[in-house]
Motif scaffolding. Structure first.
Motif, PDB file in Angstrom:
ATOM      1  N   GLU A  64       0.834  -1.253   0.022  1.00  0.00           N
ATOM      2  CA  GLU A  64       0.023   0.046  -0.054  1.00  0.00           C
ATOM      3  C   GLU A  64       0.735   1.124   0.104  1.00  0.00           C
ATOM      4  O   GLU A  64       0.696   2.174  -0.732  1.00  0.00           O
ATOM      5  N   SER A  88      -4.584  -0.853  -2.998  1.00  0.00           N
ATOM      6  CA  SER A  88      -5.366   0.016  -1.952  1.00  0.00           C
ATOM      7  C   SER A  88      -5.958  -0.563  -1.205  1.00  0.00           C
ATOM      8  O   SER A  88      -6.396  -1.769  -1.346  1.00  0.00           O
ATOM      9  N   ARG A  89      -6.553  -0.043  -0.260  1.00  0.00           N
ATOM     10  CA  ARG A  89      -7.132  -0.739   1.154  1.00  0.00           C
ATOM     11  C   ARG A  89      -8.553  -0.087   1.389  1.00  0.00           C
ATOM     12  O   ARG A  89      -8.351   1.222   1.367  1.00  0.00           O
ATOM     13  N   TYR A 100      -8.806  -5.361  -0.297  1.00  0.00           N
ATOM     14  CA  TYR A 100      -7.764  -4.884  -0.883  1.00  0.00           C
ATOM     15  C   TYR A 100      -7.822  -5.090  -2.324  1.00  0.00           C
ATOM     16  O   TYR A 100      -8.470  -5.928  -2.926  1.00  0.00           O
ATOM     17  N   HIS A 132       2.148   2.292  -3.335  1.00  0.00           N
ATOM     18  CA  HIS A 132       0.810   2.404  -4.278  1.00  0.00           C
ATOM     19  C   HIS A 132       0.977   1.370  -5.026  1.00  0.00           C
ATOM     20  O   HIS A 132       0.331   1.548  -6.554  1.00  0.00           O
TER      21      HIS A 132
END
Length: 102
Positions: free
Chosen positions: A57, A63-64, A76, A60
């Motif tokens: 994360e 994403s969460r 995720y 990059h």
């Protein structure tokens, strides 16, 4: 003397651990809940899973998303940068399938 930029070194720093390629590979087909993703990565401990997804994360690649429900729901998914690794990850998977017969 200036530092020499090495693209392979950059890539390996992003995905070159034991667990990162596995987590990324299992996200290729779309978002997955945290618990399901962790179960798909064999033998990963809770601590290593958490550390791995946090690093991915931070870089990059994933994403969460946290949903405001009880019990908590976390998903995720790959970012565009993470999706750009698809051909590499699928090639590694294919190579492993081909070589497993030797």
């Amino acid at each position: 003397m200036s530092k020499v930029y090495c693209p392979l070194n950059y890539t390996m720093n992003l995905i070159g651990t034991k667990w990162k390629p596995l987590v990324l590979f299992h996200l290729l087909d779309g978002p997955i809940r945290s618990g399901v993703l962790q179960k798909r990565v064999p033998d990963i401990s809770n601590k290593m899973f958490t550390q791995t997804v946090r690093e991915l994360e931070k870089d990059h690649l994933i994403s969460r998303k946290v949903y405001p429900v009880v019990p908590p729901k976390v998903e995720y998914e790959l970012t565009e940068k993470g999706k750009s690794l698809e051909s590499i990850l699928r090639s590694l998977d294919r190579w492993g399938k081909d070589m497993s017969s030797f």
